[in-house]
Design an enzyme around this catalytic site. Structure first.
Site, mmCIF file in Angstrom:
data_model
loop_
_atom_site.group_PDB
_atom_site.id
_atom_site.type_symbol
_atom_site.label_atom_id
_atom_site.label_comp_id
_atom_site.label_asym_id
_atom_site.label_seq_id
_atom_site.Cartn_x
_atom_site.Cartn_y
_atom_site.Cartn_z
ATOM 1 N N ARG A 55 0.864 -1.181 0.000
ATOM 2 C CA ARG A 55 0.000 0.000 0.000
ATOM 3 C C ARG A 55 0.898 1.228 0.000
ATOM 4 N NH1 ARG A 55 2.542 1.701 3.582
ATOM 5 N NH2 ARG A 55 1.080 3.420 3.674
ATOM 6 N N GLY A 56 0.259 2.413 -0.106
ATOM 7 C CA GLY A 56 1.028 3.634 -0.298
ATOM 8 C C GLY A 56 1.047 3.933 -1.797
ATOM 9 N N GLN A 194 -1.303 2.036 10.040
ATOM 10 C CA GLN A 194 -0.060 2.164 9.265
ATOM 11 C C GLN A 194 1.016 2.907 10.062
ATOM 12 O OE1 GLN A 194 -3.115 2.773 8.073
ATOM 13 N NE2 GLN A 194 -3.305 2.325 5.904
ATOM 14 N N ASP A 233 -2.364 10.681 -1.727
ATOM 15 C CA ASP A 233 -2.712 9.734 -2.799
ATOM 16 C C ASP A 233 -3.086 10.452 -4.079
ATOM 17 O OD1 ASP A 233 -2.734 7.832 -0.539
ATOM 18 O OD2 ASP A 233 -3.480 6.500 -2.124
ATOM 19 N N ASN A 243 -5.585 12.245 1.268
ATOM 20 C CA ASN A 243 -4.605 11.399 1.970
ATOM 21 C C ASN A 243 -5.360 10.588 3.020
ATOM 22 O OD1 ASN A 243 -1.885 10.498 2.415
ATOM 23 N ND2 ASN A 243 -1.904 11.628 4.333
ATOM 24 N N LYS A 244 -4.635 9.735 3.689
ATOM 25 C CA LYS A 244 -5.206 8.810 4.672
ATOM 26 C C LYS A 244 -6.194 9.498 5.606
ATOM 27 C CE LYS A 244 -4.830 5.363 4.841
ATOM 28 N NZ LYS A 244 -5.891 4.509 4.212
#
Ligand code: MRU
Length: 336
Positions: A55-56, A194, A233, A243-244
């Site tokens: 992921r990422g 994460q 992202d 983003n997250k």
């Protein structure tokens, strides 16, 4: 605590391609276990991305590129393979960027082209890290969210790459021992953890001084921080940044406390075709990630809303750090 697989330079290497298959360090079981998932077809690669073995955003792009190389090796229909890979995670625009770059490459050139994307991303992160360090004072304290390190990219990292550049003294701004003393508050990053599982582990492997906090402690520790550093992202043309989940709350808190808030991204994360945050597709993930973790189930069985990302308006971002230096929107077609 498991030890990271590294190359001869001591860098963590979670994505390994040998021409016939792709070995992915299984990020679902870190840091308890170092385990690998081997993929031989593009479908297996797409499944691994969707299941968060890897992921990422930049790491997803590198992995999908190798997925195309495997599709060519197995004689798969390349258009169909690209479509399946593209659908594996919707928010990370790097995935689309990599697949579009490979679309004009002949089948026999895909393995080399994928290797080039991998190597380029690592080099881009190094440049980004050194530029990012320049916005930080000597011996800084920073707050970071999610995992943006070697596990999330082709190597080194974006926000965590900036932290690495300070810690290792590769940045011209932080050459001497005193300036390099960085302290990192790592946000746990519910629900997938994460921060707790991956960023804390990466920091530990390299002796980067860090303290883990639950996400809701951010308001308490931000006044002690010189900056917030996050990845993304997708960044829309106007600078709105996906983003997250939890990044938006952090940006609001940072503004409240007067702490600079930097988004660290390779140019492949800038999406000039996306006018603003409303046009960014936000992935929703399954209820099980919120109801428990790693086989433990702690919540009552109630309906769950689990958006994997949120969108921070450009007005809350102090600056976007890319491999070309500090950038401001609008982000046009020639990104960065
Ligand atoms: O759901 P994930 O773990 O793929 O989300 C990752 C992030 O939100 C990262 O901050 C982003 O992809 C940048 S990684 C350099």
């Amino acid at each position: 605590m498991s030890t990271a697989p590294t190359d001869e330079r001591g860098l963590i290497t979670p994505i390994r391609f040998d021409g016939d298959g792709l070995d992915l360090l299984d990020q679902r079981v870190l840091p308890r276990q170092v385990a690998w998932v081997r993929c031989s077809t593009s479908g297996e690669v797409a499944q691994a991305i969707a299941a968060m073995v890897v992921r990422g955003a930049p790491a997803i792009a590198v992995t999908a590129a190798y997925g195309m190389a495997l599709a060519a090796r197995r004689g798969e229909d390349l258009r169909a393979a690209a479509a399946v890979l593209l659908a594996s995670r919707p928010t990370a625009v790097n995935l689309r960027w990599a697949l579009e770059r490979l679309a004009s490459v002949p089948a026999e050139g895909l393995a080399d082209a994928a290797r080039a994307i991998h190597a380029e991303d690592a080099a881009i992160n190094r440049a980004l890290g050194d530029h990012g360090a320049a916005v930080l004072p000597s011996a800084p304290t920073v707050y970071t969210h999610c995992n943006t390190g070697a596990l999330a990219t082709g190597g080194w990292g974006t926000a965590l790459g900036v932290i690495r550049s300070v810690h290792h003294g590769t940045a011209p701004s932080h050459r001497d021992a005193e300036a390099r003393r960085i302290h990192v508050f790592v946000g746990e990053t519910r629900p997938y953890l994460q921060g707790a599982r991956l960023t804390a582990w990466e920091c530990l492997q390299e002796g980067i001084d860090c303290t883990l906090v639950v996400d809701s402690a951010a308001a308490v520790v931000l006044p002690r921080c010189d900056a917030v550093l996050v990845g993304a992202d997708r960044v829309a043309a106007n600078g709105d940044t996906a983003n997250k989940i939890g990044t938006l709350s952090l940006a609001i808190l940072a503004r409240h406390h007067g702490v600079p808030f930097f988004v660290c991204v390779p140019s492949s994360t800038l999406d000039p075709r996306c006018p603003d945050g409303d046009a960014i597709p936000v992935e929703e993930r399954g209820a099980e990630e919120v109801l428990g973790h790693a086989g433990a189930h702690w919540a009552a069985d109630v309906p769950v809303f689990n958006p994997a990302f949120d969108v921070t308006p450009a007005s809350l971002v102090t600056g976007w750090i890319t491999e070309h230096g500090l950038r401001e929107p609008p982000f046009g077609e020639v990104a960065g």
